[in-house]
Design a protein around this motif. Structure first.
Motif, PDB file in Angstrom:
ATOM      1  N   ASN A   1       2.084   0.289  -0.031  1.00  0.00           N
ATOM      2  CA  ASN A   1       3.353  -0.303  -0.428  1.00  0.00           C
ATOM      3  C   ASN A   1       4.129  -0.837   0.768  1.00  0.00           C
ATOM      4  OD1 ASN A   1       3.000   0.096  -3.087  1.00  0.00           O
ATOM      5  ND2 ASN A   1       4.028   2.091  -3.135  1.00  0.00           N
ATOM      6  N   GLN A   2       4.070  -0.053   1.862  1.00  0.00           N
ATOM      7  CA  GLN A   2       4.803  -0.471   3.042  1.00  0.00           C
ATOM      8  C   GLN A   2       4.281  -1.807   3.562  1.00  0.00           C
ATOM      9  OE1 GLN A   2       5.611   2.660   5.709  1.00  0.00           O
ATOM     10  NE2 GLN A   2       6.009   1.338   7.459  1.00  0.00           N
TER      11      GLN A   2
ATOM     12  N   PRO B   1       0.377  -9.533  -0.688  1.00  0.00           N
ATOM     13  CA  PRO B   1       1.829  -9.338  -0.828  1.00  0.00           C
ATOM     14  C   PRO B   1       2.261  -9.220  -2.290  1.00  0.00           C
ATOM     15  CG  PRO B   1       1.317 -11.573  -0.099  1.00  0.00           C
ATOM     16  CD  PRO B   1       0.052 -10.799  -0.015  1.00  0.00           C
ATOM     17  N   ILE B   2       1.471  -9.769  -3.195  1.00  0.00           N
ATOM     18  CA  ILE B   2       1.851  -9.742  -4.608  1.00  0.00           C
ATOM     19  C   ILE B   2       1.931  -8.308  -5.135  1.00  0.00           C
ATOM     20  CG2 ILE B   2      -0.507  -9.964  -5.462  1.00  0.00           C
ATOM     21  CD1 ILE B   2       2.522 -11.753  -6.936  1.00  0.00           C
ATOM     22  N   LYS B   3       1.335  -7.373  -4.340  1.00  0.00           N
ATOM     23  CA  LYS B   3       1.380  -5.954  -4.708  1.00  0.00           C
ATOM     24  C   LYS B   3       2.829  -5.475  -4.912  1.00  0.00           C
ATOM     25  CE  LYS B   3      -0.339  -1.619  -4.672  1.00  0.00           C
ATOM     26  NZ  LYS B   3      -0.928  -1.065  -5.876  1.00  0.00           N
ATOM     27  N   VAL B   4       3.800  -6.086  -4.235  1.00  0.00           N
ATOM     28  CA  VAL B   4       5.185  -5.647  -4.424  1.00  0.00           C
ATOM     29  C   VAL B   4       5.659  -5.901  -5.839  1.00  0.00           C
ATOM     30  CG1 VAL B   4       6.032  -5.739  -2.059  1.00  0.00           C
ATOM     31  CG2 VAL B   4       6.028  -7.805  -3.455  1.00  0.00           C
ATOM     32  N   LEU B   5       5.054  -6.918  -6.474  1.00  0.00           N
ATOM     33  CA  LEU B   5       5.470  -7.223  -7.844  1.00  0.00           C
ATOM     34  C   LEU B   5       4.553  -6.583  -8.871  1.00  0.00           C
ATOM     35  CD1 LEU B   5       6.400 -11.006  -7.571  1.00  0.00           C
ATOM     36  CD2 LEU B   5       7.934  -9.076  -7.908  1.00  0.00           C
TER      37      LEU B   5
ATOM     38  N   LEU C   1       5.311  -4.605   1.312  1.00  0.00           N
ATOM     39  CA  LEU C   1       6.716  -4.919   1.526  1.00  0.00           C
ATOM     40  C   LEU C   1       6.895  -5.720   2.815  1.00  0.00           C
ATOM     41  CD1 LEU C   1       9.655  -4.342   0.498  1.00  0.00           C
ATOM     42  CD2 LEU C   1       9.738  -2.759   2.423  1.00  0.00           C
ATOM     43  N   LEU C   2       6.258  -5.245   3.891  1.00  0.00           N
ATOM     44  CA  LEU C   2       6.373  -5.964   5.167  1.00  0.00           C
ATOM     45  C   LEU C   2       5.906  -7.397   4.992  1.00  0.00           C
ATOM     46  CD1 LEU C   2       5.078  -3.303   7.723  1.00  0.00           C
ATOM     47  CD2 LEU C   2       7.396  -4.183   7.509  1.00  0.00           C
ATOM     48  N   LYS C   3       4.860  -7.594   4.172  1.00  0.00           N
ATOM     49  CA  LYS C   3       4.370  -8.951   3.957  1.00  0.00           C
ATOM     50  C   LYS C   3       5.385  -9.781   3.197  1.00  0.00           C
ATOM     51  CE  LYS C   3      -0.479  -8.926   4.544  1.00  0.00           C
ATOM     52  NZ  LYS C   3      -1.784  -9.265   3.955  1.00  0.00           N
ATOM     53  N   SER C   4       6.000  -9.163   2.184  1.00  0.00           N
ATOM     54  CA  SER C   4       6.993  -9.919   1.425  1.00  0.00           C
ATOM     55  C   SER C   4       8.169 -10.275   2.324  1.00  0.00           C
ATOM     56  CB  SER C   4       7.461  -9.125   0.206  1.00  0.00           C
ATOM     57  OG  SER C   4       8.387  -8.152   0.593  1.00  0.00           O
ATOM     58  N   LEU C   5       8.383  -9.436   3.360  1.00  0.00           N
ATOM     59  CA  LEU C   5       9.464  -9.724   4.293  1.00  0.00           C
ATOM     60  C   LEU C   5       9.031 -10.746   5.332  1.00  0.00           C
ATOM     61  CD1 LEU C   5      10.894  -6.168   4.935  1.00  0.00           C
ATOM     62  CD2 LEU C   5      11.843  -7.966   3.503  1.00  0.00           C
TER      63      LEU C   5
ATOM     64  N   GLN D   1       2.548  -3.403  -9.119  1.00  0.00           N
ATOM     65  CA  GLN D   1       2.196  -2.081  -8.591  1.00  0.00           C
ATOM     66  C   GLN D   1       0.816  -1.624  -9.049  1.00  0.00           C
ATOM     67  OE1 GLN D   1       4.251  -0.018  -6.585  1.00  0.00           O
ATOM     68  NE2 GLN D   1       5.364  -1.940  -6.358  1.00  0.00           N
TER      69      GLN D   1
END
Ligand code: ATP
Ligand code: MG
Lengths: 824, 229
Positions: A285-286, A377-381, A289-293, A383
């Motif tokens: 998850n981290q 990164p799509i993992k943030v959306l 998230l870092l990728k989405s950032l 789960q």
């Protein structure tokens, strides 16, 4: 630096602790063996240069022929002579059984004696290289002799009948681990003083050495000339066989260490891999998230690699520090065992140790972490997205490779590395099969059991892979620990128990025939029990029924005696004692042989034995076989002759005596009267042996503690890995109304079962291992250790369940509401 | 007004065990700078998928997306990451705070990734702005859901993004807390002139946006007043 920040935050949240501890453990174990091995090799190298103090030496129980010297000189080979023996030295009321080395001019021909005027000096400025040998009237001594005799440098001490001045302390010398060096402190004196000491009498136990040094060709041609002139009592030593002898003993110890180290590294590796997998799971998850950032895969790979590298660096340094102390302990043990100073380690093992942390990380952790930067990164959306993680085969391959590198490079023994890895694989598979069988059996039994047991067994089944792994790991660690403990205790204590309280605690040897009557009187005057006196000559068995005796048994000189009275603890098991025996042809005297040695040599009743005694030939016919108790601490002999059979060979007498501590002064009276008698203080020797064994097993024990620690880490790692799932299950069960007691109970039962299985398998395996050791190495009778059969599984169950319950407590203490909310 | 997001003929098809599954087909959408757009639709209609495509978290099967004038199709994952870093912020339904980091550190993280200076001060300022000035050193598990979402909002705005994507930001909150969070979101949005793309199933919330579109069976239906292309 961002990576540093992230590392610190990850550390704070506790995610890295397990990984770090496992890394430290791996580095500790690796650096300890790397350093120790390096020092060992340095020592061997240092020792081999001056191992003999010569290029070649002839050792014998008699001095070399003076005639040989002319030939040596003609060949241009330098020569000198040395005599080794044990003798009492005393000063005032104090005394000590010293390892005496008597040297002539030119000693040593190779290497040096380092001496000092300061006892126990380590500072090089205080140490000087000796020019020549002690002057006549002087003696050089081991530093430790001074406090033992309560004297200082410059004081006098007495060797036999000669008073000598202790002029210097010995710091190092060639052949320090030579004959008699286990007996006591070393003293070196000049050959010119030897005669006046009057210690050497016919029949005394002395090793004479004739040292030779020169060009290879010259020495070789001298040896060709000498070879046919040597007797059965002479033995040629060159640097290679001397080194081999030393190496042989040290090698065994080293291999054991490497073995334990492999276990340690392997367990640490499993713990690292498990910890890394958990780390990776938490960080999916981290990373998303870092990728989405806006962090790129490259960036993330760099960030994580940097973090891990820093972690490995720190762990390596801590591990190295621990490894240095661990290695010092082991070296200490070796030092006390072999009485040789260990060389210092070079820089290489330090550097290699520092590299081992990153290497362990690459081998054990990286395969589990490799997929992380690739988390989409799509993992943030989404789960629920299932990630494709790295393959198991790759992990095992990398781990094995690193393990082989670590053991091969650091333990300098690639073959051993492979062998052990293969053996471990076999043991692992067998243990796993056994564990699986036990667990399956448990499942069937559990079906009829109470709900607590059912829950526990269900939990074990659900995590079958992890359960089997835990059992295997624990069983192996316990097995090693158990083996060491049993070997250690059975070797010393089983021996101790059999010694009755009033058993003789002093051996008196070197009693001249002319002194015997007077000596007995002295004992009686002091109300001491008179044990039988045994005449003793030293001789070598050369032929059995005219055939040369087999090479591998009894290659040294044996003590030969005669008596008409069979000692209490001796028992005739075949043949007849003198009173009933009459020789077949009546010409040869009879000899009674100890049963085991007879068996090994292939001696039969009636066999004709040929002995060489000081160059003379003596023959005898085997009349009987005896058993005896070596542990009784009475004088014991492989060969007992018919009375009078050896009286032509100038025997010296020996006996044993029990001196209660208040009568210890008797030794002083005795030695004042007969300075040449040698007193072996058995009580002291036993204590010394026990000290040495204790120290050695302390060193080894430390390594095993590391192994056990590795086992605990694996257990903790495996449990923390399952903690989330456990929380869910517990939360659900509690929400359904299960009382907390039930859950806690089932956890205890689950781990107790795992521990019990591990303990049971460990005992079985340890007994098998011990059987092998006892039959092939120690040659002591095999006996099952019932107490361990009971204790090990129970203690193991208790230990593992405590550890498991402790690691799991979070899963039952979290309120069910929290668990269920988190689950949403 | 300048165009901030432009999606052309966007489609997404995924391969599953039971054959290909088309989630989105032929989506055309333009969002102007500073505009706010609500995407509504039934569960499973493909809202999150669309958001992922618009934000460059995922790649479309067909069509193209341009963010701040940059065509994402011409970029690889590294390039898209750069675009996200420069222009995009997120607020998620499940907050996505890192549990091991304090509130302050969570907000600092994107700033640190960007290599900003005074990261701590900036982050503290935004946490103050969302009313959590007293809770800087608290960890997410110690905060209520509403508070966690405020931290997430502070994190999103701290980077001063050009576009903010929010996927059901109040989906995990009760309605009262949800209201406050929404107020905060719109306030900050107005303050900073951010372009907002918001997924929601609440009509009331959708109505607060300048424009609404609805997804049904992977296709876009317009329900707002503003014209699309
Ligand atoms: N990579 C994928 N593989 C398989 N199915 C997918 C994938 N991505 C999306 N889907 C499916 O596409 C549909 C749309 O998903 P999406 O998450 O976009 O819906 P949503 O509108 O956000 O729903 P919700 O309101 O429940 O969040 C779902 O049925 C989902 O299971
Ligand atoms: Mg969605």
């Amino acid at each position: 630096m961002l990576a540093w920040q992230l590392l610190w935050r990850n550390w704070r949240s506790g995610e890295l602790k397990l990984l770090a501890v496992a890394l430290v453990l791996a580095v500790t174990v690796v650096s300890a063996i790397a350093l120790f091995t390096d020092r060992l090799e340095g020592t061997l190298l240092e020792q081999s240069n001056s191992l003999l103090g010569a290029d070649r030496l002839i050792k014998s129980n008699q001095p070399h022929q003076p005639a040989w010297e002319a030939t040596a000189e003609a060949e241009g080979v330098a020569h000198t002579r040395v005599a080794h023996f044990a003798s009492m030295v005393y000063a005032g009321d104090e005394m000590h059984l010293a390892a005496v080395k008597v040297v002539a001019e030119n000693y040593p021909l190779r290497g040096y004696i380092d001496v000092s005027n300061t006892p126990f000096a380590t500072d090089t400025s205080l140490i000087e290289r000796a020019q020549g040998v002690p002057a006549a009237g002087e003696v050089w001594v081991d530093s430790r002799l001074l406090p033992l005799l309560n004297i200082e440098l410059g004081d006098a001490l007495q060797v036999g009948e000669q008073t000598l001045q202790a002029s210097k302390v010995i710091i190092s010398e060639p052949d320090a681990s030579g004959p008699f060096s286990m007996m006591g402190a070393r003293i070196i004196l000049n050959w010119q003083d030897l005669a006046q000491t009057r210690v050497i009498q016919p029949g005394s136990r002395v090793e004479y050495q004739w040292l030779l040094a020169g060009d290879n060709a010259d020495v070789a041609s001298l040896m060709t000339w000498l070879e046919p002139r040597l007797s059965d009592h002479d033995e040629v030593m060159d640097i290679e066989n001397a080194q081999r002898r030393l190496q042989g003993t040290l090698q065994t110890g080293r291999q054991f260490l490497v073995l334990a180290a492999i276990m340690g590294v392997l367990l640490a590796g499993v713990a690292i891999a498990l910890a890394a997998r958990q780390f990776a799971e938490r960080h999916v998850n981290q990373v998303a998230l870092l990728k989405s950032l806006g962090a790129s895969s490259q960036r993330i790979r760099r960030l994580y690699c940097l973090q891990l590298l820093m972690l490995a660096g720190i762990a390596s340094m801590i591990g190295l520090a621990l490894g240095v102390s661990l290695q010092a302990l082991i070296a200490q043990a070796v030092l006390s065992l072999y009485q040789i100073p260990m060389a210092a380690a070079g820089a290489t093992p330090y550097i290699l140790s520092l590299l081992s942390g990153p290497l362990a990380l690459v081998g054990f952790a990286l395969p589990s972490l490799w997929f992380l930067p690739g988390v989409p990164p799509i993992k943030v959306l989404r789960q629920e997205l299932v990630l494709d993680k790295s393959a198991m085969g790759w992990q095992i391959g990398m781990a094995s490779l690193v393990l082989v590198i670590l053991v091969g490079v650091f333990g300098r023994d690639l073959l051993l590395g492979f062998t052990v890895l293969a053996a471990l694989a076999v043991v692992g598979v067998l243990t796993a099969a056994m564990a699986l069988a036990l667990l399956t059996m448990g499942k069937k039994a559990g079906a009829q059991a109470g709900s607590r047991w059912r829950l526990a067994l269900a939990s074990i089944q659900r995590r079958r892979g992890a359960s089997v792994l835990q059992v295997v790991v624990f069983a192996t660690a316990i097995m090693l620990l158990l083996t060491l403990t049993i070997v250690r205790t059975s070797l010393i204590e089983e021996w101790q128990v059999k010694v009755p309280a009033d058993a003789p605690n002093h051996f008196l040897i070197n009693i001249a025939p002319s002194e015997v009557a007077d000596f007995k009187q002295l004992l009686m005057d002091d109300n001491l029990r008179v044990e039988p006196l045994y005449p003793m000559v030293r001789g070598r068995l050369t032929h059995i029924d005219g055939e040369p005796k087999p090479d591998d048994t009894l290659d040294r000189e044996a003590s030969l005696t005669w008596t008409d009275q069979l000692a209490d603890d001796n028992e005739i098991v075949a043949g007849k004692w003198w009173n009933e025996w009459s020789g077949a042809d009546g010409e040869l005297p009879g000899v009674s042989v100890e049963q085991e040695v007879a068996q090994r040599l292939g001696i039969e009743l009636g066999s004709r034995l040929t002995f060489s005694i000081g160059g003379l030939i003596a023959e005898a016919q085997v009349a009987s076989f005896r058993t005896l108790e070596w542990e009784s601490l009475r004088p014991n002999f492989y060969f007992i002759f018919e009375p009078g059979a050896l009286s032509d060979y100038s025997p010296m007498y020996m006996t044993s005596v029990y001196l209660p501590s208040e009568k210890k002064r008797f030794i002083n009276t005795l030695l004042t009267r007969y300075p040449t008698i040698v007193v072996l203080e058995l009580d002291r020797i036993i204590n010394q042996i026990r000290d040495i064994v204790a120290q050695v097993s302390d060193g080894v024990g430390m390594v095993l503690v590391m192994v056990l620690l590795g086992g605990c880490l694996v257990l903790i790692a495996a449990v923390t890995g399952s903690i989330e799932a456990r929380k869910q299950e517990a939360g659900l069960l509690r929400a359904l109304g299960a009382p907390r007691r039930l859950l806690v109970g089932s956890i205890w039962i689950e781990f107790a079962l795992l521990g019990f299985c591990a303990g049971l398998i460990a005992v079985l395996a340890a007994e098998a291992l011990l059987l092998g050791l006892q039959v092939f190495v120690f040659e002591i009778p095999v006996q099952p250790h019932y107490i361990y059969w009971l204790l090990t599984p129970v203690l193991s169950a208790f230990f593992v369940s405590s550890l498991g319950a402790l690691s799991c407590r979070q899963s039952v203490t979290t309120p069910p509401a929290t668990v269920l909310r988190e689950a949403l | 007004m300048a165009t901030m997001i432009q999606a052309k003929a966007l489609g997404k098809t995924v391969t599953t065990t039971s054959g290909d599954l088309t989630i989105l087909t032929d989506i055309n959408l333009t969002v102007a700078k500073g505009e706010s757009l609500a995407i509504t639709g039934a569960s499973g209609s493909g809202k999150s998928t669309l958001l992922g495509l618009l934000a460059g978290l995922d790649v479309p099967s067909t069509g193209s997306v341009a963010l701040a004038g940059i065509d994402l199709n011409t970029l690889d994952e590294e390039g898209r990451a750069k675009v996200r870093a420069d222009h995009v912020g997120f607020v998620f339904q499940s907050f996505q705070l890192l549990p091991g980091l304090t509130a302050l550190e969570n907000v600092m993280l994107p700033l640190e990734l960007r290599g900003d200076r005074n990261v701590r001060e900036q982050a503290a300022q935004y946490l103050n702005r969302v009313g959590l000035g007293e809770r800087l050193s608290h960890y997410p598990p110690q905060l209520s859901g509403g508070e966690q979402q405020r931290v997430a909002i502070a994190r999103a705005f701290a980077c001063k993004p050009d576009i903010l994507f929010a996927d059901e930001p109040t989906g995990n909150l009760d309605s009262t807390t949800g209201h406050t969070i929404n107020d905060l979101l719109f306030e900050l949005n107005a303050e900073m002139g951010t372009t907002l793309v918001l997924i929601t199933h609440e009509d009331r919330l959708a109505n607060r946006c300048a424009r609404q579109v609805q997804l049904a069976a992977g296709e876009l239906m317009i329900c707002g007043s503003a014209a699309v292309q």
